[in-house]
Design an enzyme around this catalytic site. Sequence first.
Site, PDB file in Angstrom:
ATOM      1  N   HIS A 135      45.657  34.884  43.686  1.00  0.00           N
ATOM      2  CA  HIS A 135      45.456  36.266  44.143  1.00  0.00           C
ATOM      3  C   HIS A 135      46.751  37.074  44.099  1.00  0.00           C
ATOM      4  O   HIS A 135      47.853  36.524  44.050  1.00  0.00           O
ATOM      5  CB  HIS A 135      44.923  36.279  45.580  1.00  0.00           C
ATOM      6  CG  HIS A 135      43.443  36.000  45.674  1.00  0.00           C
ATOM      7  ND1 HIS A 135      42.934  34.719  45.646  1.00  0.00           N
ATOM      8  CD2 HIS A 135      42.384  36.836  45.804  1.00  0.00           C
ATOM      9  CE1 HIS A 135      41.618  34.781  45.741  1.00  0.00           C
ATOM     10  NE2 HIS A 135      41.248  36.047  45.839  1.00  0.00           N
ATOM     11  N   LYS A 139      47.611  39.732  49.799  1.00  0.00           N
ATOM     12  CA  LYS A 139      46.467  39.126  50.501  1.00  0.00           C
ATOM     13  C   LYS A 139      46.910  38.485  51.810  1.00  0.00           C
ATOM     14  O   LYS A 139      47.875  37.738  51.851  1.00  0.00           O
ATOM     15  CB  LYS A 139      45.801  38.083  49.591  1.00  0.00           C
ATOM     16  CG  LYS A 139      44.536  37.498  50.183  1.00  0.00           C
ATOM     17  CD  LYS A 139      43.712  36.771  49.146  1.00  0.00           C
ATOM     18  CE  LYS A 139      42.506  36.096  49.762  1.00  0.00           C
ATOM     19  NZ  LYS A 139      41.662  37.008  50.551  1.00  0.00           N
TER      20      LYS A 139
HETATM   21  N1  LIG Z   1      34.065  39.698  49.841  1.00  0.00           N
HETATM   22  C1  LIG Z   1      34.667  40.208  48.763  1.00  0.00           C
HETATM   23  O1  LIG Z   1      34.077  40.308  47.669  1.00  0.00           O
HETATM   24  C2  LIG Z   1      36.068  40.674  48.866  1.00  0.00           C
HETATM   25  C3  LIG Z   1      36.714  40.595  50.050  1.00  0.00           C
HETATM   26  N2  LIG Z   1      37.967  41.109  50.196  1.00  0.00           N
HETATM   27  C4  LIG Z   1      38.503  41.107  51.537  1.00  0.00           C
HETATM   28  O2  LIG Z   1      38.406  42.431  52.048  1.00  0.00           O
HETATM   29  C5  LIG Z   1      39.478  42.681  52.954  1.00  0.00           C
HETATM   30  C6  LIG Z   1      40.233  43.923  52.520  1.00  0.00           C
HETATM   31  O3  LIG Z   1      40.853  43.697  51.286  1.00  0.00           O
HETATM   32  P1  LIG Z   1      41.746  44.831  50.561  1.00  0.00           P
HETATM   33  O4  LIG Z   1      40.930  46.042  50.284  1.00  0.00           O
HETATM   34  O5  LIG Z   1      42.427  44.148  49.440  1.00  0.00           O
HETATM   35  O6  LIG Z   1      42.805  45.159  51.715  1.00  0.00           O
HETATM   36  P2  LIG Z   1      43.613  46.525  51.968  1.00  0.00           P
HETATM   37  O7  LIG Z   1      44.713  46.182  52.928  1.00  0.00           O
HETATM   38  O8  LIG Z   1      43.979  47.165  50.686  1.00  0.00           O
HETATM   39  O9  LIG Z   1      42.546  47.462  52.694  1.00  0.00           O
HETATM   40  C7  LIG Z   1      42.169  47.361  54.045  1.00  0.00           C
HETATM   41  C8  LIG Z   1      42.048  48.758  54.592  1.00  0.00           C
HETATM   42  O10 LIG Z   1      41.521  48.689  55.927  1.00  0.00           O
HETATM   43  C9  LIG Z   1      42.336  49.510  56.751  1.00  0.00           C
HETATM   44  N3  LIG Z   1      42.201  49.119  58.149  1.00  0.00           N
HETATM   45  C10 LIG Z   1      42.983  48.303  58.898  1.00  0.00           C
HETATM   46  N4  LIG Z   1      42.513  48.231  60.146  1.00  0.00           N
HETATM   47  C11 LIG Z   1      41.434  49.032  60.202  1.00  0.00           C
HETATM   48  C12 LIG Z   1      40.515  49.377  61.212  1.00  0.00           C
HETATM   49  N5  LIG Z   1      40.617  48.882  62.460  1.00  0.00           N
HETATM   50  N6  LIG Z   1      39.499  50.228  60.926  1.00  0.00           N
HETATM   51  C13 LIG Z   1      39.373  50.748  59.691  1.00  0.00           C
HETATM   52  N7  LIG Z   1      40.216  50.457  58.667  1.00  0.00           N
HETATM   53  C14 LIG Z   1      41.230  49.607  58.933  1.00  0.00           C
HETATM   54  C15 LIG Z   1      43.725  49.333  56.189  1.00  0.00           C
HETATM   55  O11 LIG Z   1      44.621  50.328  56.663  1.00  0.00           O
HETATM   56  P3  LIG Z   1      46.228  49.997  56.703  1.00  0.00           P
HETATM   57  O12 LIG Z   1      46.587  49.688  55.287  1.00  0.00           O
HETATM   58  O13 LIG Z   1      46.815  51.243  57.238  1.00  0.00           O
HETATM   59  O14 LIG Z   1      46.396  48.803  57.607  1.00  0.00           O
HETATM   60  C16 LIG Z   1      43.422  49.454  54.704  1.00  0.00           C
HETATM   61  O15 LIG Z   1      43.283  50.804  54.288  1.00  0.00           O
HETATM   62  C17 LIG Z   1      40.290  41.381  52.989  1.00  0.00           C
HETATM   63  O16 LIG Z   1      39.849  40.556  54.042  1.00  0.00           O
HETATM   64  C18 LIG Z   1      39.948  40.745  51.641  1.00  0.00           C
HETATM   65  O17 LIG Z   1      40.135  39.358  51.640  1.00  0.00           O
HETATM   66  C19 LIG Z   1      38.633  41.659  49.152  1.00  0.00           C
HETATM   67  C20 LIG Z   1      38.059  41.721  47.933  1.00  0.00           C
HETATM   68  C21 LIG Z   1      36.713  41.256  47.679  1.00  0.00           C
HETATM   69  O1  LIG Z   2      41.726  39.583  49.296  1.00  0.00           O
HETATM   70  C1  LIG Z   2      41.172  39.633  48.156  1.00  0.00           C
HETATM   71  O2  LIG Z   2      41.653  40.278  47.216  1.00  0.00           O
HETATM   72  C2  LIG Z   2      39.909  38.905  47.968  1.00  0.00           C
HETATM   73  N1  LIG Z   2      39.361  38.332  48.993  1.00  0.00           N
HETATM   74  C3  LIG Z   2      38.142  37.594  48.993  1.00  0.00           C
HETATM   75  C4  LIG Z   2      38.411  36.141  49.336  1.00  0.00           C
HETATM   76  O3  LIG Z   2      39.266  35.880  50.203  1.00  0.00           O
HETATM   77  O4  LIG Z   2      37.766  35.264  48.783  1.00  0.00           O
HETATM   78  C5  LIG Z   2      37.347  37.770  47.714  1.00  0.00           C
HETATM   79  C6  LIG Z   2      38.187  37.863  46.470  1.00  0.00           C
HETATM   80  O5  LIG Z   2      38.736  36.611  46.234  1.00  0.00           O
HETATM   81  C7  LIG Z   2      39.271  38.915  46.629  1.00  0.00           C
END
Ligand SMILES: NC(=O)C1=CN([C@@H]2O[C@H](COP(=O)(O)OP(=O)(O)OC[C@H]3O[C@@H](n4cnc5c(N)ncnc54)[C@H](OP(=O)(O)O)[C@@H]3O)[C@@H](O)[C@H]2O)C=CC1
Ligand SMILES: O=C(O)C1=N[C@H](C(=O)O)C[C@H](O)C1
Length: 249
Positions: A135, A139
């Site tokens: 990744h 992350k």
């Molecule tokens: N299931 C799936 O298919 C996937 C899952 N994920 C997961 O999704 C999550 C997010 O990933 P990603 O987008 O890369 O992370 P990012 O850090 O880019 O995005 C998270 C966002 O949430 C905001 N945030 C933090 N706290 C709060 C809150 N209390 N309320 C609302 N918003 C908040 C952050 O703000 P700030 O930056 O200011 O803290 C940021 O803008 C992770 O757990 C990742 O592992 C990711 C990709 C795919």
């Molecule tokens: O944090 C990410 O980027 C992702 N998180 C999810 C995970 O923890 O499996 C899904 C994907 O791998 C991207």
Amino acid sequence: MSGINVGVLGSNGKVGQAIVAAVEAADDLTYSAGVDKDDALTTFTDTQTSVVVDFTHPDVVMGNLEFLINNGIHAVVGTTGFSADRLDTVRGWLAANPGVGVLIAPNFAIGAVLSMRFAQQAARFYESVEVIELHHPHKADAPSGTAYRTAELIGQARADAGLAPCPDATSQELDGARGAEVSGVRVHSVRLAGLVAHQEVLLGTQGETLTIRHDSLDRSSFAPGVLLGVRNVAAHPGLTVGLEHFMDL
Ligand SMILES: NC(=O)C1=CN([C@@H]2O[C@H](COP(=O)(O)OP(=O)(O)OC[C@H]3O[C@@H](n4cnc5c(N)ncnc54)[C@H](OP(=O)(O)O)[C@@H]3O)[C@@H](O)[C@H]2O)C=CC1
Ligand SMILES: O=C(O)C1=N[C@H](C(=O)O)C[C@H](O)C1
């Protein structure tokens, strides 16, 4: 403007931005509200939001879900960090709000869901198996939610087939060199600039190996699965874990 009112939690985040764009582009969905860090969750009730997509952070997702469920809002959750205890807590909130549907999936990319299923199917035929997830370096969690779930599925398939533990004669080891063990499966986490989200399942037996690899090259890869969840979650009250349940696999 018509269709399901959809809100996004973490709307300024890396995945959140891709989901907002996908919702806005869908004819049958209306983007009703985005909430990021320090914004009020009541924005969703104020805007009559019906389904909220959560891509935030493992530290905050439980508080978000408690609010949504108690306010009768369905949820599609990609945020990672769901232990068995957390899932039980969510089930408790849903029991008190029986009309609400929640879908939690470790990975919304269609190919990632398929690769988990393929690994589960292949597991019983191989004496050895290891998982490598790779990744981007921003992350928060390791191993990834996808790798954790993949290892659980493989471990269960191996146990059902009565397989012995994977052979491993290591007797001298630098801490961490053999990765973490999840359900008897070694899981290795790589964090590298330039990557998005990738996973390899390596399976081996006499004279052959099988590699099952999935690559998310762009965060738009998560959008079709998320929209599938958004369109179906209200028809599935209670907790659903894994997008495969909406894919007729
Ligand atoms: N299931 C799936 O298919 C996937 C899952 N994920 C997961 O999704 C999550 C997010 O990933 P990603 O987008 O890369 O992370 P990012 O850090 O880019 O995005 C998270 C966002 O949430 C905001 N945030 C933090 N706290 C709060 C809150 N209390 N309320 C609302 N918003 C908040 C952050 O703000 P700030 O930056 O200011 O803290 C940021 O803008 C992770 O757990 C990742 O592992 C990711 C990709 C795919
Ligand atoms: O944090 C990410 O980027 C992702 N998180 C999810 C995970 O923890 O499996 C899904 C994907 O791998 C991207």
